[in-house]
Write a protein that holds these residues in place. Structure first.
Motif, PDB file in Angstrom:
ATOM      1  N   GLN A 152       0.821  -1.203   0.000  1.00  0.00           N
ATOM      2  CA  GLN A 152       0.000   0.000   0.000  1.00  0.00           C
ATOM      3  C   GLN A 152       0.858   1.257   0.000  1.00  0.00           C
ATOM      4  OE1 GLN A 152      -3.024  -0.949   3.289  1.00  0.00           O
ATOM      5  NE2 GLN A 152      -4.168   0.406   1.938  1.00  0.00           N
ATOM      6  N   ALA A 155       2.581   1.728  -3.392  1.00  0.00           N
ATOM      7  CA  ALA A 155       1.637   2.121  -4.432  1.00  0.00           C
ATOM      8  C   ALA A 155       1.107   3.537  -4.218  1.00  0.00           C
ATOM      9  CB  ALA A 155       0.473   1.133  -4.481  1.00  0.00           C
ATOM     10  N   GLU A 157      -0.916   4.432  -1.824  1.00  0.00           N
ATOM     11  CA  GLU A 157      -2.332   4.311  -1.496  1.00  0.00           C
ATOM     12  C   GLU A 157      -2.602   4.158  -0.001  1.00  0.00           C
ATOM     13  OE1 GLU A 157      -3.424   0.917  -3.772  1.00  0.00           O
ATOM     14  OE2 GLU A 157      -3.363   1.976  -5.713  1.00  0.00           O
ATOM     15  N   HIS A 158      -1.570   4.278   0.837  1.00  0.00           N
ATOM     16  CA  HIS A 158      -1.806   4.099   2.270  1.00  0.00           C
ATOM     17  C   HIS A 158      -2.337   5.401   2.867  1.00  0.00           C
ATOM     18  CE1 HIS A 158      -1.393   2.864   6.396  1.00  0.00           C
ATOM     19  NE2 HIS A 158      -0.995   1.667   6.015  1.00  0.00           N
ATOM     20  N   PRO A 159      -3.493   5.356   3.512  1.00  0.00           N
ATOM     21  CA  PRO A 159      -4.103   6.601   4.007  1.00  0.00           C
ATOM     22  C   PRO A 159      -3.343   7.276   5.138  1.00  0.00           C
ATOM     23  CG  PRO A 159      -5.316   4.675   4.808  1.00  0.00           C
ATOM     24  CD  PRO A 159      -4.316   4.163   3.812  1.00  0.00           C
TER      25      PRO A 159
END
Length: 428
Positions: A152, A155, A157-159
């Motif tokens: 994540q 990419a 995309e890790h919050p």
């Protein structure tokens, strides 16, 4: 408080992607080998072996684990097949409780990580059944969770992770190691930004990895094999050939090398004989690999699945198998490289990290510094008389290369390459 116990890497099967972007037709298994299952006559002492790989593998083992005798080192290297079988089995059967693994060659101990006491007992029993000395450690997170979090971050995309981060996995500490730009790192250290407990923040190191390519000469007749010098076009830029491979979606034959060695459409040759053009390449994140299509009938009219070896009969050795999951890998394994500077001797080292967060999340090999021109060569594990393909050489951390001095070596693993390019390495 973090609990620590031992477990093997979860065998994560993956779908292979095609070299030119088509859908895959099949998926691999964690251990994929066409090697003969019959017994191999392995000398009890490396001094009794006529293969220089044996002595260099022993040297690499002793550099990593001082005080081990030649005979003990040789026996422990050859026992790696059984340890790999163990961690693959545990990873496949217990992905929710498996936390990772590493091997201590000094004490001949297999370390396994698990998230529950019941799993630790099961892992211990499985190791004991195989005659493997084991030590277990309690940990908080399964390896599958660590890898999910890592992916994540990489990419973007890790919050909970600032933009521009990259990540790897520290198996021993059971943490995702997140590399951050200095400004973002200051925010974490001041408390303005809080990373999840599963993560550890470190400073990004700029310019820590680099390719290895240079002028050199080799001459070798067919078959194509990993470790040959290959030339890019008509300029004086040389790299090394990696393993030969099939595509999952077409009938072409391919040769792997490093992506930084050329661009799409560039033609490569060896000893004045054209091989073919580079048709697929990937050079981001943990993969630096490219596929050269073998077009020349001279090379096509031959067998596949070989390594270059200057002291072997006909200068070739069979590649017996390939890994299809990183669950086959653990720190402490002895691995070797077939690359164009192998005229200086067989070179082996010990796997220090499967995913080095400070080096694009590539695999890191300690106790070995490769040379300019080695980019694209094939990394493999040698034990019990067999050679198992592991990955494609990228370079080192020190630039320019110190060449057989103080650096480490980095490579892209075959599972990551297959995942992005859909190539299946030939074996004998």
């Amino acid at each position: 408080m973090t609990r620590r116990r031992t477990l093997a890497v979860a065998a994560i099967s993956f779908l292979t992607l095609a070299v030119l972007g088509a859908t895959p037709s099949s998926a691999g298994t964690a251990a994929d080998s066409t090697a003969d299952s019959g017994s191999t006559d392995i000398p009890a002492d490396p001094a009794d072996s006529t293969d220089p790989e044996a002595m260099d593998a022993v040297r690499a083992f002793q550099d990593a684990f001082p005080g081990v005798s030649d005979t003990e080192a040789w026996q422990r290297i050859n026992a790696e097949d059984e340890r790999v079988a163990l961690i693959e089995e545990l990873a496949a059967e217990s992905p929710d409780t498996y936390g990772g693994a590493w091997y201590d060659g000094a004490t001949d101990t297999q370390h396994l990580l698990s998230t529950t006491p019941d799993a630790a007992a099961e892992f211990t029993a499985a190791a004991t059944d195989r005659g493997i000395d084991v030590r277990t450690h309690d940990v908080d997170y399964s390896l599958a969770t660590l890898l999910e979090q890592r992916d994540q971050v990489n990419a973007g995309e890790h919050p909970d992770v600032p933009a521009g981060a990259s990540a790897g996995v520290d198996m021993r500490e059971n943490r995702v190691v997140v590399e951050l730009p200095l400004r973002a790192l200051r925010g974490v250290r001041s408390g303005e930004v809080q990373l999840p407990d599963i993560m550890e923040a470190v400073a990004r190191r700029n310019g820590t990895t680099g390719p290895e390519a240079c002028e050199s000469q080799f001459e070798c007749q067919r078959p194509l094999r990993a470790g040959l010098e290959i030339r890019r076009g008509n300029d004086n830029y040389y790299c090394s050939s990696g393993f030969t491979a099939n595509s999952t979606t077409n009938s072409h034959k391919w040769m792997l090398t490093a992506a930084h060695c050329g661009s799409t459409g560039t033609t490569f040759s060896h000893d004045g004989r054209a091989i073919g053009p580079m048709r697929g390449r990937h050079n981001t994140g943990d993969v630096d690999a490219a596929a050269i299509r073998v077009d020349n009938e001279y090379w096509l009219n031959a067998t596949w699945g070989w390594l270059f070896h200057e002291n072997a009969n006909n200068m070739q050795l069979p590649l017996d198998g390939r890994i299809t999951s990183e669950s086959s890998m653990q720190p402490g394994q002895t691995v070797c490289i077939a690359a164009q500077s192998s005229t200086s001797g067989i070179r082996c080292g010990v796997l220090g990290d499967v995913n080095d967060s400070t080096a694009r999340n590539m695999a890191r090999v300690d106790e070995i510094d490769t040379c300019p021109g080695d980019s694209g060569g094939g990394w493999y594990r040698y034990s019990s008389g067999t050679r198992i393909a592991y990955g494609i050489h990228h370079g080192g951390k020190i630039q320019p290369s110190t060449c057989h001095a103080n650096d480490v070596s980095l490579f892209s693993t075959l599972p990551d390459i297959t995942d992005r390019m859909g190539l299946r390495v030939h074996t004998r």
